[in-house]
Design a protein around this motif. Structure first.
Motif, PDB file in Angstrom:
ATOM      1  N   LEU B 185      22.219  32.992   0.342  1.00  0.00           N
ATOM      2  CA  LEU B 185      23.346  32.354  -0.324  1.00  0.00           C
ATOM      3  C   LEU B 185      22.949  31.000  -0.936  1.00  0.00           C
ATOM      4  O   LEU B 185      23.049  30.807  -2.138  1.00  0.00           O
ATOM      5  CB  LEU B 185      24.517  32.171   0.666  1.00  0.00           C
ATOM      6  CG  LEU B 185      25.762  31.462   0.130  1.00  0.00           C
ATOM      7  CD1 LEU B 185      26.392  32.247  -1.019  1.00  0.00           C
ATOM      8  CD2 LEU B 185      26.798  31.270   1.249  1.00  0.00           C
ATOM      9  N   GLY B 186      22.491  30.082  -0.099  1.00  0.00           N
ATOM     10  CA  GLY B 186      22.307  28.705  -0.568  1.00  0.00           C
ATOM     11  C   GLY B 186      21.002  28.457  -1.290  1.00  0.00           C
ATOM     12  O   GLY B 186      20.942  27.679  -2.244  1.00  0.00           O
ATOM     13  N   CYS B 187      19.967  29.097  -0.815  1.00  0.00           N
ATOM     14  CA  CYS B 187      18.639  28.821  -1.369  1.00  0.00           C
ATOM     15  C   CYS B 187      17.948  30.150  -1.586  1.00  0.00           C
ATOM     16  O   CYS B 187      17.151  30.595  -0.771  1.00  0.00           O
ATOM     17  CB  CYS B 187      17.855  27.946  -0.389  1.00  0.00           C
ATOM     18  SG  CYS B 187      16.204  27.555  -0.942  1.00  0.00           S
ATOM     19  N   ASP B 228      27.182  23.549   2.314  1.00  0.00           N
ATOM     20  CA  ASP B 228      26.529  22.698   1.317  1.00  0.00           C
ATOM     21  C   ASP B 228      26.242  23.464   0.027  1.00  0.00           C
ATOM     22  O   ASP B 228      25.809  22.881  -0.965  1.00  0.00           O
ATOM     23  CB  ASP B 228      25.257  22.040   1.881  1.00  0.00           C
ATOM     24  CG  ASP B 228      25.311  20.515   1.752  1.00  0.00           C
ATOM     25  OD1 ASP B 228      26.417  19.965   1.739  1.00  0.00           O
ATOM     26  OD2 ASP B 228      24.245  19.870   1.636  1.00  0.00           O
ATOM     27  N   THR B 229      26.484  24.770   0.047  1.00  0.00           N
ATOM     28  CA  THR B 229      26.417  25.538  -1.201  1.00  0.00           C
ATOM     29  C   THR B 229      27.766  25.523  -1.912  1.00  0.00           C
ATOM     30  O   THR B 229      27.845  25.865  -3.089  1.00  0.00           O
ATOM     31  CB  THR B 229      25.989  26.990  -0.895  1.00  0.00           C
ATOM     32  OG1 THR B 229      24.777  26.948  -0.153  1.00  0.00           O
ATOM     33  CG2 THR B 229      25.737  27.790  -2.160  1.00  0.00           C
ATOM     34  N   HIS B 427      28.666  34.051  -3.410  1.00  0.00           N
ATOM     35  CA  HIS B 427      28.084  33.076  -4.348  1.00  0.00           C
ATOM     36  C   HIS B 427      29.139  32.605  -5.346  1.00  0.00           C
ATOM     37  O   HIS B 427      29.216  31.431  -5.686  1.00  0.00           O
ATOM     38  CB  HIS B 427      26.900  33.690  -5.096  1.00  0.00           C
ATOM     39  CG  HIS B 427      25.852  34.281  -4.204  1.00  0.00           C
ATOM     40  ND1 HIS B 427      26.015  35.497  -3.602  1.00  0.00           N
ATOM     41  CD2 HIS B 427      24.647  33.827  -3.812  1.00  0.00           C
ATOM     42  CE1 HIS B 427      24.949  35.761  -2.857  1.00  0.00           C
ATOM     43  NE2 HIS B 427      24.104  34.761  -2.973  1.00  0.00           N
ATOM     44  N   ALA B 430      31.486  30.150  -3.723  1.00  0.00           N
ATOM     45  CA  ALA B 430      30.849  28.830  -3.597  1.00  0.00           C
ATOM     46  C   ALA B 430      30.796  28.144  -4.957  1.00  0.00           C
ATOM     47  O   ALA B 430      31.072  26.943  -5.068  1.00  0.00           O
ATOM     48  CB  ALA B 430      29.441  28.980  -3.010  1.00  0.00           C
ATOM     49  N   GLU B 431      30.460  28.910  -5.979  1.00  0.00           N
ATOM     50  CA  GLU B 431      30.324  28.314  -7.312  1.00  0.00           C
ATOM     51  C   GLU B 431      31.668  27.791  -7.819  1.00  0.00           C
ATOM     52  O   GLU B 431      31.734  26.715  -8.419  1.00  0.00           O
ATOM     53  CB  GLU B 431      29.740  29.334  -8.288  1.00  0.00           C
ATOM     54  CG  GLU B 431      29.235  28.673  -9.553  1.00  0.00           C
ATOM     55  CD  GLU B 431      28.979  29.658 -10.690  1.00  0.00           C
ATOM     56  OE1 GLU B 431      28.744  30.842 -10.410  1.00  0.00           O
ATOM     57  OE2 GLU B 431      29.013  29.219 -11.848  1.00  0.00           O
ATOM     58  N   GLU B 432      32.722  28.552  -7.574  1.00  0.00           N
ATOM     59  CA  GLU B 432      34.056  28.084  -7.971  1.00  0.00           C
ATOM     60  C   GLU B 432      34.364  26.729  -7.347  1.00  0.00           C
ATOM     61  O   GLU B 432      34.865  25.813  -7.997  1.00  0.00           O
ATOM     62  CB  GLU B 432      35.127  29.098  -7.519  1.00  0.00           C
ATOM     63  CG  GLU B 432      35.414  30.191  -8.506  1.00  0.00           C
ATOM     64  CD  GLU B 432      35.592  29.681  -9.932  1.00  0.00           C
ATOM     65  OE1 GLU B 432      36.432  28.788 -10.139  1.00  0.00           O
ATOM     66  OE2 GLU B 432      34.881  30.172 -10.824  1.00  0.00           O
ATOM     67  N   GLN B 434      32.231  24.499  -6.068  1.00  0.00           N
ATOM     68  CA  GLN B 434      31.340  23.456  -6.611  1.00  0.00           C
ATOM     69  C   GLN B 434      31.901  22.916  -7.915  1.00  0.00           C
ATOM     70  O   GLN B 434      31.949  21.709  -8.143  1.00  0.00           O
ATOM     71  CB  GLN B 434      29.957  24.031  -6.955  1.00  0.00           C
ATOM     72  CG  GLN B 434      29.109  24.511  -5.831  1.00  0.00           C
ATOM     73  CD  GLN B 434      27.958  25.360  -6.362  1.00  0.00           C
ATOM     74  OE1 GLN B 434      27.688  25.380  -7.561  1.00  0.00           O
ATOM     75  NE2 GLN B 434      27.290  26.051  -5.476  1.00  0.00           N
ATOM     76  N   HIS B 435      32.308  23.860  -8.746  1.00  0.00           N
ATOM     77  CA  HIS B 435      32.798  23.493 -10.063  1.00  0.00           C
ATOM     78  C   HIS B 435      34.055  22.634  -9.922  1.00  0.00           C
ATOM     79  O   HIS B 435      34.176  21.578 -10.554  1.00  0.00           O
ATOM     80  CB  HIS B 435      33.093  24.761 -10.868  1.00  0.00           C
ATOM     81  CG  HIS B 435      33.518  24.500 -12.278  1.00  0.00           C
ATOM     82  ND1 HIS B 435      32.649  24.006 -13.226  1.00  0.00           N
ATOM     83  CD2 HIS B 435      34.709  24.635 -12.889  1.00  0.00           C
ATOM     84  CE1 HIS B 435      33.292  23.859 -14.365  1.00  0.00           C
ATOM     85  NE2 HIS B 435      34.547  24.218 -14.185  1.00  0.00           N
ATOM     86  N   GLU B 437      34.982  20.840  -7.409  1.00  0.00           N
ATOM     87  CA  GLU B 437      34.642  19.538  -6.820  1.00  0.00           C
ATOM     88  C   GLU B 437      34.078  18.605  -7.897  1.00  0.00           C
ATOM     89  O   GLU B 437      34.456  17.432  -7.974  1.00  0.00           O
ATOM     90  CB  GLU B 437      33.631  19.738  -5.687  1.00  0.00           C
ATOM     91  CG  GLU B 437      33.270  18.453  -4.965  1.00  0.00           C
ATOM     92  CD  GLU B 437      32.328  18.670  -3.780  1.00  0.00           C
ATOM     93  OE1 GLU B 437      32.283  19.780  -3.226  1.00  0.00           O
ATOM     94  OE2 GLU B 437      31.617  17.712  -3.428  1.00  0.00           O
ATOM     95  N   PHE B 438      33.209  19.138  -8.731  1.00  0.00           N
ATOM     96  CA  PHE B 438      32.642  18.311  -9.805  1.00  0.00           C
ATOM     97  C   PHE B 438      33.713  17.884 -10.799  1.00  0.00           C
ATOM     98  O   PHE B 438      33.719  16.757 -11.268  1.00  0.00           O
ATOM     99  CB  PHE B 438      31.522  19.074 -10.528  1.00  0.00           C
ATOM    100  CG  PHE B 438      30.167  18.643 -10.079  1.00  0.00           C
ATOM    101  CD1 PHE B 438      29.685  19.062  -8.851  1.00  0.00           C
ATOM    102  CD2 PHE B 438      29.385  17.795 -10.844  1.00  0.00           C
ATOM    103  CE1 PHE B 438      28.440  18.651  -8.401  1.00  0.00           C
ATOM    104  CE2 PHE B 438      28.138  17.379 -10.404  1.00  0.00           C
ATOM    105  CZ  PHE B 438      27.658  17.810  -9.179  1.00  0.00           C
ATOM    106  N   ILE B 541      22.486  36.388  -8.148  1.00  0.00           N
ATOM    107  CA  ILE B 541      22.685  35.221  -9.017  1.00  0.00           C
ATOM    108  C   ILE B 541      21.351  34.809  -9.608  1.00  0.00           C
ATOM    109  O   ILE B 541      20.297  35.107  -9.063  1.00  0.00           O
ATOM    110  CB  ILE B 541      23.265  33.999  -8.272  1.00  0.00           C
ATOM    111  CG1 ILE B 541      22.335  33.595  -7.130  1.00  0.00           C
ATOM    112  CG2 ILE B 541      24.661  34.244  -7.798  1.00  0.00           C
ATOM    113  CD1 ILE B 541      22.305  32.134  -6.909  1.00  0.00           C
TER     114      ILE B 541
END
Lengths: 129, 543
Positions: B185-187, B228-229, B427, B430-432, B434-435, B437-438, B541
């Motif tokens: 997932l993260g890395c 953290d992802t 994934h 998590a991406e949603e 992250q987006h 949060e940014f 991904i």
């Protein structure tokens, strides 16, 4: 006019994707076509830049600066007019080395709007500052 | 996602609306009945033991390592001398994560990166150098092997060194990791075994430890790596337990060992301690409660030695800012407070230079000092579950539990945790986040001091990133040649052939892996076996 194309690659073998994915999304939202090739060697980055006929190369750097500098040198010698920019966990001394080669550098905490503005400038969509 | 802090729109990161204040009426009925339950009793949300940190301080446990094995050894000794109470061996990501030797073309192309994120350990000889003089028998060692496909090698190397030193594996305490959240997932590693093979590896490790290393934590699910992802706290909880049931269901299906013992092997987990102090403390309380309920309801397990979840925490690396890095000392301390208020048993504080590099010696020392100040000076350790009974904390704990179970069920309805990794569904979640949060920081709805506001720093840029040693690659290459020159070649080849046979079948891989390490097979050779037998995971991904 076709959308401007940006190649994004990671120079290291560390697959953390959070940073480049957020940046790629912002660039796509701004109208760019983004080609992500993930972790790539110098040769793979140069080949993709040529094959994909991109207007800008973005490097995600998480490792030693010498690895990234080698990729920058190779892109610049193969495609002399190709602009590059870089982001990632890049310490200040390494930022300076990249900037000395003409790159715009975006360490952690950079605003997405600044990255998009840089892409616009570097691909000629907006005038140089 | 960031919680908004103002007016009546405040929300927790887990998208739970926050009231301006709470009263007894806010605590959900089902949870109110549990509020008075003492710590150390099911469902354990109030803590692992009635006397908490008075009887058992948390373990000071820092990620550490870089360069040559001797560089890593020196840093671990430095940390132990400064007050660390266990030790963690980081492995070089370039080689370890991918099971490559340094002469692999992918590594050769990046030779300067080698050793930057951990020591290069390609054979048991390297691991022995890294462990030289370290208290394997009296301390608590983390053998590394965070990435699933690397874990069997890293663990077998550690255990082989322990045997060479005459230690009894039956008494050896320590932990592995083999974390799916990191690996898939993260890395997302460039080349790695598919998730079903990874599940088999982890079940094999659990079974092997049951028989040979009863005091070892065989695998440790890291909610941290999901969080953290981009996963929110409720999602971090839900996905962690969805991951745990994959292991337990696999063990149950095999029916070779007691499920209760296997569950104990899965009961050492890690979470991220992030910057929202109360929500994070509630998350640790919620985690213990959920594990206890899960074991009772799904598997009928109530033994307190199993149902009492053991939690390691690492403060959120992604919350450490690049700008004005000394501010990160404050962030590290506050995130550690959230973990301690949540009653965790083990803690690592990320370095103030986290956004620039791996920790310098000074950053590492400060991560230990932060923990020592909290432990010795602040009174945080005086009373167990000091937040217990708070209207707000009990309500938020119950709400987190409810949301986390909903996420768990969402994952189950999509075929389970592994299926959600294979499909890329997790994934995308998590991406949603992250987006979002940014976007909140971009829009000015959320602030980061020194980054989006308060830019004027009266000190110069204090740090420039830690680089480590510059000869890690050269030394690793020499040592690789030396081990191949001086080992018993036929013995190593036989061991690798045996490993390949076992990988193609269904028996436990660990005995064959132990044999590989004893016979000095190297990391890249083991990786070649995996690539031949298992092929590659189809990455959902593109990083």
């Amino acid at each position: 006019m076709r959308p401007k194309r940006i190649l994004m690659a990671k120079t290291g073998l560390d697959g953390h994707w959070r940073g480049p994915t957020i940046v790629a999304r912002a660039l796509r939202d701004a109208g760019f076509e983004v080609i992500m090739i993930g972790m790539a060697t110098t040769n793979e980055i140069v080949a993709a830049a040529v094959d994909e006929d991109v207007d800008l190369v973005g490097l995600n750097i998480g490792g030693h600066i010498d690895v990234a500098l080698r990729a920058v040198d190779a892109v610049q010698s193969t495609c002399p007019d190709m602009p590059l920019f870089a982001g990632g966990t890049i310490p200040p001394h390494a930022c300076k080395q990249l900037e000395a080669k003409g790159l715009e550098v975006f360490p952690p905490g950079s605003a997405l709007t600044d990255i998009v503005a840089s892409a616009n400038r570097l691909t000629g969509l907006s005038s140089q500052q | 996602m960031q919680a908004k802090g103002s007016g009546d729109t405040a929300r927790a990161c887990s998208d739970i609306p926050l009231k301006p204040y709470y009263t007894a009426d806010d605590i959900p009925d089902g949870h109110a009945a549990r509020v008075n339950q003492p710590p150390g009793e099911a469902p354990y949300h109030r803590g692992f033991h009635p006397s908490g940190y008075r009887s058992k301080p948390w373990r000071i446990f820092q990620l550490s390592g870089f360069g040559k094995p001797e560089d890593e050894n020196e840093r671990i000794k430095f940390l132990l001398k400064n007050g660390e109470t266990g030790f963690i061996m980081e492995h070089d990501r370039n080689t370890a994560d991918h099971c490559y030797n340094v002469d692999h073309p992918e590594v050769l192309a990046r030779r300067e990166d080698v050793g930057l994120t951990g020591a290069v350990m390609q054979s048991v000889r390297d691991t022995a150098i890294c462990l030289d003089g370290l208290p394997m028998d009296t301390s608590f060692g983390h053998a590394g092997g965070a990435v699933v496909q690397h874990a069997p090698f890293a663990l077998a190397a550690y255990w082989t060194v322990a045997k060479q030193r005459g230690y009894d594996l039956q008494r050896l305490a320590g932990t592995g990791q083999s974390d799916f959240n990191l690996t898939y997932l993260g890395c997302v590693t460039k080349q790695q075994i598919p998730t079903d093979a990874g599940l088999r590896f982890n079940a094999d490790i659990i079974e092997f430890c049951t028989e040979h290393l009863p005091r070892w934590v065989p695998v440790s699910i890291a909610g941290y790596n999901g969080a953290d992802t981009g996963l929110t706290p409720d999602q971090e909880l839900g996905s962690l337990f969805a991951n745990a049931v994959e292991y337990l269901d696999e063990i149950a299906k095999r029916d070779r060992i007691s499920l209760e013992i296997a569950a104990r092997g899965c009961a050492g987990v890690s979470f991220r301690a992030s910057i929202k102090i109360f929500e994070e403390a509630c998350k640790m309380r919620a985690a213990r409660l959920m594990w206890s309920d899960l074991l009772r309801q799904r598997y009928g397990i109530t033994d307190p030695r199993v149902a009492n979840l053991r939690i390691h925490c690492v403060t959120a690396g992604s919350k450490m800012a690049y700008q004005q890095p000394m501010n990160n000392l404050v962030r590290g301390a506050l995130m550690a407070v959230s973990a301690v208020l949540g009653g965790v048993q083990s803690l690592g504080v990320s370095g103030y230079d986290e956004a620039l590099s791996i920790p310098s010696e000074h950053a590492h020392q400060m991560s230990v000092r932060i923990q020592q100040i909290l432990m010795e000076e602040t009174g945080l350790t005086d009373v167990t579950d000091p937040l217990g009974g708070s209207y707000y904390v009990e309500t938020l704990t119950a709400q987190l539990v409810e949301k986390a179970w909903a996420f768990f069920e969402d994952i189950q309805s999509r075929g389970g945790y592994l299926a959600c990794l294979d499909s890329g569904w997790l994934h995308a979640k998590a991406e949603e986040n992250q987006h979002a949060e940014f976007m909140q920081t971009e829009s000015g709805d959320a602030h980061i001091v020194g980054v989006t506001m308060a830019h004027d720093d009266c000190s110069p840029f204090e740090i420039d990133g830690f680089i480590g040693s510059d000869d890690a690659f050269d030394v690793a290459l020499d040592r690789l040649k030396e081990v191949k020159r001086s080992r018993h070649e036929r013995g190593a080849a036989d061991a690798l052939r045996r490993l390949e046979q076992v990988c193609r079948g269904t028996e436990n891989i660990m005995p064959a892996m132990m044999d590989c390490l004893e016979r000095e097979a190297t990391l890249g050779e083991v990786g070649d076996v995996y690539r031949e037998v298992f092929g590659d995971w189809r990455t959902p991904i593109q990083s």
